[in-house]
Motif scaffolding. Structure first.
Motif, PDB file in Angstrom:
ATOM      1  N   GLU A 197       0.452   4.037  -3.040  1.00  0.00           N
ATOM      2  CA  GLU A 197       0.012   5.422  -2.780  1.00  0.00           C
ATOM      3  C   GLU A 197       1.131   6.422  -3.092  1.00  0.00           C
ATOM      4  OE1 GLU A 197      -1.141   4.797   1.272  1.00  0.00           O
ATOM      5  OE2 GLU A 197       0.737   5.536   2.101  1.00  0.00           O
ATOM      6  N   THR A 198       2.373   6.008  -2.919  1.00  0.00           N
ATOM      7  CA  THR A 198       3.474   6.952  -3.189  1.00  0.00           C
ATOM      8  C   THR A 198       3.672   7.158  -4.688  1.00  0.00           C
ATOM      9  OG1 THR A 198       4.488   6.154  -1.154  1.00  0.00           O
ATOM     10  CG2 THR A 198       5.846   7.541  -2.553  1.00  0.00           C
ATOM     11  N   SER A 202       0.843  -1.214   0.000  1.00  0.00           N
ATOM     12  CA  SER A 202       0.000   0.000   0.000  1.00  0.00           C
ATOM     13  C   SER A 202       0.871   1.254   0.000  1.00  0.00           C
ATOM     14  CB  SER A 202      -1.001   0.006   1.157  1.00  0.00           C
ATOM     15  OG  SER A 202      -0.362  -0.310   2.345  1.00  0.00           O
ATOM     16  N   ASN A 203       1.985   1.196   0.729  1.00  0.00           N
ATOM     17  CA  ASN A 203       2.952   2.290   0.732  1.00  0.00           C
ATOM     18  C   ASN A 203       3.459   2.571  -0.695  1.00  0.00           C
ATOM     19  OD1 ASN A 203       5.716   2.871   3.021  1.00  0.00           O
ATOM     20  ND2 ASN A 203       3.886   4.004   2.690  1.00  0.00           N
ATOM     21  N   ASP A 210       1.297   7.220  -6.852  1.00  0.00           N
ATOM     22  CA  ASP A 210       0.242   8.188  -7.232  1.00  0.00           C
ATOM     23  C   ASP A 210       0.653   9.610  -6.863  1.00  0.00           C
ATOM     24  OD1 ASP A 210      -1.283   6.172  -8.240  1.00  0.00           O
ATOM     25  OD2 ASP A 210      -2.549   5.960  -6.459  1.00  0.00           O
ATOM     26  N   LYS A 211       1.188   9.766  -5.661  1.00  0.00           N
ATOM     27  CA  LYS A 211       1.621  11.112  -5.236  1.00  0.00           C
ATOM     28  C   LYS A 211       2.715  11.633  -6.161  1.00  0.00           C
ATOM     29  CE  LYS A 211       1.014  10.517  -0.276  1.00  0.00           C
ATOM     30  NZ  LYS A 211       1.769  10.181   0.907  1.00  0.00           N
TER      31      LYS A 211
END
Ligand SMILES: Cc1ncc(C[n+]2csc(CCOP(=O)(O)OP(=O)(O)O)c2C)c(N)n1
Length: 287
Positions: free
Chosen positions: A227-228, A223-224, A230-231
């Motif tokens: 989501e990173t 998950s880390n 995407d950022k």
């Protein structure tokens, strides 16, 4: 060959990462030579990229709409080959041919044009060069007003190469914001721990000083990772780097964190234990 479907949830992506790890062990048991530690450590990031984040075009190895994926550390080829085969770039069966003379799955990767292996953008293995190519590619895409995104995988030991820092400076100067670089930060390299061989710390501060958007993540946490990415992709006006803390040999207890597994395969007995520690998945083995 058409692609296998994307995976949309964390459990599936983790299971694929485990299958990729099993594939790496099985490939190395057959070839009896090759790199174990780096490939195992990067299986989560490759699962995330090939099964979720990379824009991939069905049927075409090099379609116009694709994201570009450069792997500057060519020695981690087993994780790349397993990921490409699992996604459907070439038959799974071919994973049996790692490092075979005249085969397409050489110890270090080469692209379709020279070796006939689809999905590989450039040859790599000589460290330090991939980021320069990725930066040039990203600038070229921007000049052509194309929306394609560029990713590059680099190693922490590889950051000791001077050319890397020329590319880092160039990307910042040209505000290359269609590029994300991953650093496989496992503190291991071919003959020791990075902090002993030649220290690269403080790494995040160095990238920030070069004006890169800088993230630090657990590179073995799905998950880390997701989501990173995407950022990083949403950053405007500067390039992004994801410093991914990974474990060399992740998933195999006796390899974890030990640089001596940088370039060695498991023997029969070690391979058996490794496969016990990485239970079979619903995706099935290639042998
Ligand atoms: C230009 C160049 N110099 C030296 C090497 C030999 N070499 C291969 S891998 C490696 C260590 C790379 O360290 P890292 O990128 O951290 O990889 P890891 O051990 O984490 O897989 C070295 C020095 C090479 N391939 N290319």
């Amino acid at each position: 060959m058409s692609r296998n479907p994307q995976l949309d949830n964390i459990d599936d992506l983790n299971e694929m990462a485990r299958q990729i790890r099993r594939d790496i062990i099985n490939m190395l048991l057959i070839s009896k030579s090759g790199h174990s530690g780096g490939p195992l450590g990067m299986a989560d990031i490759f699962s995330a990229m090939y099964f979720n984040k990379l824009n991939i075009e069905d049927e075409q190895p090099y379609g116009n709409e694709r994201d570009y994926f450069f792997v500057s550390i060519g020695h981690i080829a087993p994780v790349w080959y397993a990921s490409l085969a699992r996604r459907g770039y070439f038959p799974l069966e071919e994973l049996k041919t790692l490092r075979k003379i005249n085969g397409r799955l050489q110890g270090h990767p080469a692209p379709l044009k020279t070796h006939g292996l689809p999905g590989i953008e450039i040859a790599s293995g000589s460290l330090g060069q991939g980021l320069s190519v990725a930066v040039g590619c990203a600038i070229g895409l921007r000049m052509d007003k194309k929306p394609n995104y560029v990713f590059c995988i680099n190693g922490d030991g590889e950051l000791q190469e001077g050319q890397i820092w020329e590319a880092v400076m160039t990307a910042a100067h040209h505000k290359v914001d269609n590029l994300t670089m991953f650093v496989d930060f496992n503190d291991c390299q071919i003959d020791g721990n990075v902090h002993n061989v030649m220290n690269i710390m403080p790494l995040a501060d160095k990238f920030k000083a070069f004006n890169w958007e800088t993230y630090e993540i657990d590179g073995n946490n799905m998950s880390n990772i997701l989501e990173t990415i995407d950022k990083a992709k949403s950053v405007k006006g500067k390039p992004s780097v994801i410093i991914a803390h990974t474990k060399m040999g992740k998933g195999v207890s006796f390899m974890e964190g030990d640089y001596r597994w940088h370039g060695n395969p498991p023997n029969e007995e070690q391979g058996k234990i490794a496969l016990q520690e990485l239970p079979p998945t619903r995706f099935g083995d290639f042998i």
